[in-house]
Scaffold this motif. Structure first.
Motif, PDB file in Angstrom:
ATOM      1  N   LEU A 157       0.899  -1.639   0.205  1.00  0.00           N
ATOM      2  CA  LEU A 157       0.056   0.053  -0.462  1.00  0.00           C
ATOM      3  C   LEU A 157       1.107   1.274  -0.078  1.00  0.00           C
ATOM      4  O   LEU A 157       0.232   1.960  -0.761  1.00  0.00           O
ATOM      5  CB  LEU A 157      -1.123  -0.143   1.226  1.00  0.00           C
ATOM      6  N   PRO A 158       1.646   0.773   0.461  1.00  0.00           N
ATOM      7  CA  PRO A 158       2.122   2.610   0.831  1.00  0.00           C
ATOM      8  C   PRO A 158       3.514   3.069   0.054  1.00  0.00           C
ATOM      9  O   PRO A 158       2.584   4.310  -0.906  1.00  0.00           O
ATOM     10  CB  PRO A 158       3.974   2.790   1.717  1.00  0.00           C
ATOM     11  N   PRO A 159       3.689   2.351  -1.288  1.00  0.00           N
ATOM     12  CA  PRO A 159       3.897   2.636  -2.886  1.00  0.00           C
ATOM     13  C   PRO A 159       3.208   3.441  -3.752  1.00  0.00           C
ATOM     14  O   PRO A 159       2.835   3.956  -5.063  1.00  0.00           O
ATOM     15  CB  PRO A 159       5.352   1.681  -3.379  1.00  0.00           C
ATOM     16  N   PHE A 160       1.642   2.747  -3.021  1.00  0.00           N
ATOM     17  CA  PHE A 160       1.120   2.047  -4.218  1.00  0.00           C
ATOM     18  C   PHE A 160      -0.039   3.793  -3.893  1.00  0.00           C
ATOM     19  O   PHE A 160      -0.584   4.543  -5.022  1.00  0.00           O
ATOM     20  CB  PHE A 160       0.085   1.003  -3.701  1.00  0.00           C
ATOM     21  N   LYS A 161      -0.570   3.908  -2.916  1.00  0.00           N
ATOM     22  CA  LYS A 161      -0.160   5.656  -2.313  1.00  0.00           C
ATOM     23  C   LYS A 161       0.588   6.905  -2.492  1.00  0.00           C
ATOM     24  O   LYS A 161      -0.113   7.359  -3.685  1.00  0.00           O
ATOM     25  CB  LYS A 161      -1.222   5.386  -0.826  1.00  0.00           C
ATOM     26  N   ALA A 162       1.338   6.721  -3.059  1.00  0.00           N
ATOM     27  CA  ALA A 162       2.713   7.657  -2.686  1.00  0.00           C
ATOM     28  C   ALA A 162       2.538   7.652  -4.541  1.00  0.00           C
ATOM     29  O   ALA A 162       2.242   8.697  -5.045  1.00  0.00           O
ATOM     30  CB  ALA A 162       4.084   6.965  -2.708  1.00  0.00           C
ATOM     31  N   LYS A 163       2.028   7.143  -5.234  1.00  0.00           N
ATOM     32  CA  LYS A 163       2.268   6.993  -6.944  1.00  0.00           C
ATOM     33  C   LYS A 163       1.109   7.928  -7.393  1.00  0.00           C
ATOM     34  O   LYS A 163       0.692   8.130  -8.181  1.00  0.00           O
ATOM     35  CB  LYS A 163       1.916   5.609  -7.636  1.00  0.00           C
ATOM     36  N   LEU A 164      -0.437   7.150  -6.887  1.00  0.00           N
ATOM     37  CA  LEU A 164      -1.514   8.078  -6.118  1.00  0.00           C
ATOM     38  C   LEU A 164      -2.022   9.383  -6.172  1.00  0.00           C
ATOM     39  O   LEU A 164      -1.875  10.341  -6.787  1.00  0.00           O
ATOM     40  CB  LEU A 164      -3.126   6.769  -5.778  1.00  0.00           C
ATOM     41  N   VAL A 165      -1.165   9.824  -5.527  1.00  0.00           N
ATOM     42  CA  VAL A 165      -0.903  10.887  -4.852  1.00  0.00           C
ATOM     43  C   VAL A 165      -0.470  12.092  -6.160  1.00  0.00           C
ATOM     44  O   VAL A 165      -0.446  13.207  -6.421  1.00  0.00           O
ATOM     45  CB  VAL A 165      -0.445  11.010  -3.924  1.00  0.00           C
ATOM     46  N   ASP A 166       1.018  11.258  -5.987  1.00  0.00           N
ATOM     47  CA  ASP A 166       1.718  12.068  -7.940  1.00  0.00           C
ATOM     48  C   ASP A 166       0.411  12.293  -8.941  1.00  0.00           C
ATOM     49  O   ASP A 166       1.383  13.347  -9.443  1.00  0.00           O
ATOM     50  CB  ASP A 166       3.038  11.505  -7.959  1.00  0.00           C
ATOM     51  N   GLN A 167       0.365  11.013  -8.745  1.00  0.00           N
ATOM     52  CA  GLN A 167      -0.764  10.945  -9.684  1.00  0.00           C
ATOM     53  C   GLN A 167      -1.497  12.117 -10.121  1.00  0.00           C
ATOM     54  O   GLN A 167      -1.965  13.076 -11.134  1.00  0.00           O
ATOM     55  CB  GLN A 167      -1.470   9.622 -10.155  1.00  0.00           C
ATOM     56  N   ILE A 168      -2.439  12.446  -8.689  1.00  0.00           N
ATOM     57  CA  ILE A 168      -3.210  12.987  -9.114  1.00  0.00           C
ATOM     58  C   ILE A 168      -2.983  14.723  -8.740  1.00  0.00           C
ATOM     59  O   ILE A 168      -3.377  15.479  -9.603  1.00  0.00           O
ATOM     60  CB  ILE A 168      -4.145  12.639  -7.754  1.00  0.00           C
ATOM     61  N   CYS A 169      -1.597  14.531  -8.101  1.00  0.00           N
ATOM     62  CA  CYS A 169      -0.519  16.400  -7.614  1.00  0.00           C
ATOM     63  C   CYS A 169      -0.958  17.030  -9.247  1.00  0.00           C
ATOM     64  O   CYS A 169      -1.007  17.665  -9.455  1.00  0.00           O
ATOM     65  CB  CYS A 169       0.524  15.620  -6.885  1.00  0.00           C
ATOM     66  N   GLU A 170      -0.444  15.850 -10.226  1.00  0.00           N
ATOM     67  CA  GLU A 170       0.305  15.822 -11.549  1.00  0.00           C
ATOM     68  C   GLU A 170      -0.959  16.448 -12.332  1.00  0.00           C
ATOM     69  O   GLU A 170      -0.620  17.453 -13.006  1.00  0.00           O
ATOM     70  CB  GLU A 170       1.015  14.627 -12.375  1.00  0.00           C
ATOM     71  N   ALA A 171      -1.688  15.524 -12.443  1.00  0.00           N
ATOM     72  CA  ALA A 171      -3.418  15.901 -13.011  1.00  0.00           C
ATOM     73  C   ALA A 171      -4.112  17.114 -12.730  1.00  0.00           C
ATOM     74  O   ALA A 171      -4.683  17.603 -13.537  1.00  0.00           O
ATOM     75  CB  ALA A 171      -3.790  14.353 -13.077  1.00  0.00           C
ATOM     76  N   SER A 172      -3.988  17.292 -11.764  1.00  0.00           N
ATOM     77  CA  SER A 172      -4.936  18.945 -11.282  1.00  0.00           C
ATOM     78  C   SER A 172      -3.816  20.002 -11.121  1.00  0.00           C
ATOM     79  O   SER A 172      -4.323  20.991 -11.295  1.00  0.00           O
ATOM     80  CB  SER A 172      -4.764  18.152  -9.809  1.00  0.00           C
ATOM     81  N   GLY A 173      -3.355  19.756 -11.670  1.00  0.00           N
ATOM     82  CA  GLY A 173      -1.909  20.797 -12.560  1.00  0.00           C
ATOM     83  C   GLY A 173      -0.528  21.524 -11.240  1.00  0.00           C
ATOM     84  O   GLY A 173      -0.283  22.220 -11.082  1.00  0.00           O
ATOM     85  N   GLY A 174      -0.587  20.180 -10.012  1.00  0.00           N
ATOM     86  CA  GLY A 174       0.687  20.607  -8.905  1.00  0.00           C
ATOM     87  C   GLY A 174       1.933  20.359  -9.950  1.00  0.00           C
ATOM     88  O   GLY A 174       2.032  19.822 -10.589  1.00  0.00           O
ATOM     89  N   PRO A 175       2.430  20.563  -8.655  1.00  0.00           N
ATOM     90  CA  PRO A 175       3.977  20.397  -9.073  1.00  0.00           C
ATOM     91  C   PRO A 175       4.884  18.798  -8.620  1.00  0.00           C
ATOM     92  O   PRO A 175       5.754  19.255  -8.988  1.00  0.00           O
ATOM     93  CB  PRO A 175       4.611  21.079  -7.712  1.00  0.00           C
ATOM     94  N   CYS A 176       4.134  18.044  -8.794  1.00  0.00           N
ATOM     95  CA  CYS A 176       4.134  16.551  -8.554  1.00  0.00           C
ATOM     96  C   CYS A 176       4.751  16.337  -9.907  1.00  0.00           C
ATOM     97  O   CYS A 176       4.230  16.953 -11.110  1.00  0.00           O
ATOM     98  CB  CYS A 176       3.451  15.482  -7.908  1.00  0.00           C
ATOM     99  N   LYS A 177       5.296  15.283 -10.271  1.00  0.00           N
ATOM    100  CA  LYS A 177       5.790  13.585 -10.843  1.00  0.00           C
ATOM    101  C   LYS A 177       5.290  12.652 -11.496  1.00  0.00           C
ATOM    102  O   LYS A 177       6.400  12.087  -9.882  1.00  0.00           O
ATOM    103  CB  LYS A 177       7.488  14.600 -11.870  1.00  0.00           C
ATOM    104  N   TYR A 178       4.144  12.334 -11.864  1.00  0.00           N
ATOM    105  CA  TYR A 178       4.250  11.529 -11.488  1.00  0.00           C
ATOM    106  C   TYR A 178       5.457   9.798 -12.344  1.00  0.00           C
ATOM    107  O   TYR A 178       5.947   9.949 -13.726  1.00  0.00           O
ATOM    108  CB  TYR A 178       2.994  10.802 -12.611  1.00  0.00           C
ATOM    109  N   THR A 179       5.695   9.121 -12.052  1.00  0.00           N
ATOM    110  CA  THR A 179       6.966   8.397 -12.473  1.00  0.00           C
ATOM    111  C   THR A 179       6.269   6.386 -12.575  1.00  0.00           C
ATOM    112  O   THR A 179       7.239   5.542 -12.897  1.00  0.00           O
ATOM    113  CB  THR A 179       8.311   7.991 -11.507  1.00  0.00           C
ATOM    114  N   GLY A 180       5.399   6.891 -12.184  1.00  0.00           N
ATOM    115  CA  GLY A 180       4.979   4.942 -11.893  1.00  0.00           C
ATOM    116  C   GLY A 180       4.137   4.627 -13.740  1.00  0.00           C
ATOM    117  O   GLY A 180       4.767   5.173 -14.765  1.00  0.00           O
TER     118      GLY A 180
END
Ligand code: HEM
Length: 148
Positions: free
Chosen positions: A70-93
């Motif tokens: 769960l922890p790495p899966f959740k971290a990927k989801l956070v990055d994905q939503i962050c990036e998709a919503s215009g935030g400063p993250c980069k989804y690397t999954g």
């Protein structure tokens, strides 16, 4: 009479300033990214935590996640939503097609997961507009995820 004029100017200036403030706030809200309007990374992390817990107890779909770390899966989801919503993250999954290949996710499974996400967004009182924008950003991924 001089003091009266001074008072009138004072009141008008205050009203003007208050007006600017209101307009300024509205402008700022309008120009803000979905990421900022959702509340940034802390809010997205809280949403993902609640959402993943919900999926974990959802007997319609939790079998898919039986072996998920769960922890790495959740971290990927956070990055994905962050990036998709215009935030400063980069989804690397993985891309969505590769991530869900061979799982046999059906439309009913997909809808169940979206229902869980909506329940979380409602719990956090995310306004309709932001909820719609977020679901709108995830919706197009369906064609790569549903394979059954
Ligand atoms: C818009 C909807 C969805 C999004 C945004 C999404 C997002 C993701 C992401 C970011 C990953 C991680 C990819 C990686 O490891 O690199 C993932 C993996 C996965 N997804 Fe989805 N997903 C969605 C729908 C679904 C649905 C409907 C199911 C099944 C009901 C599902 C089941 C899984 C499973 C089982 C994994 C692998 C987890 C693991 O590492 O064990 N996903 N998904």
């Amino acid at each position: 009479m001089q003091w009266r004029r001074g008072l009138a100017i004072g009141v008008l200036s205050l009203a003007f300033l208050a007006g600017c403030e209101t307009t300024g706030d509205k402008m700022a809200m309008k120009d803000k990214s979905l990421y900022d309007r959702l509340g940034g990374k802390p809010a997205i992390t809280a949403v993902v935590d609640d959402f993943v817990a919900r999926v974990g107890t959802d007997r319609r779909i939790n079998r898919f996640f039986a072996n998920t770390d769960l922890p790495p899966f959740k971290a990927k989801l956070v990055d994905q939503i962050c990036e998709a919503s215009g935030g400063p993250c980069k989804y690397t999954g993985k891309d969505m097609k590769a991530a869900h290949a061979g799982m046999g996710v059906s439309e009913a499974d997909f809808n169940a997961l979206v229902e869980d996400l909506v329940a979380t967004l409602d719990k956090f009182k995310v306004p309709e507009k932001e909820k719609g924008e977020l679901l709108g950003a995830l919706g197009p991924m369906k064609k790569d995820i549903v394979t059954k």
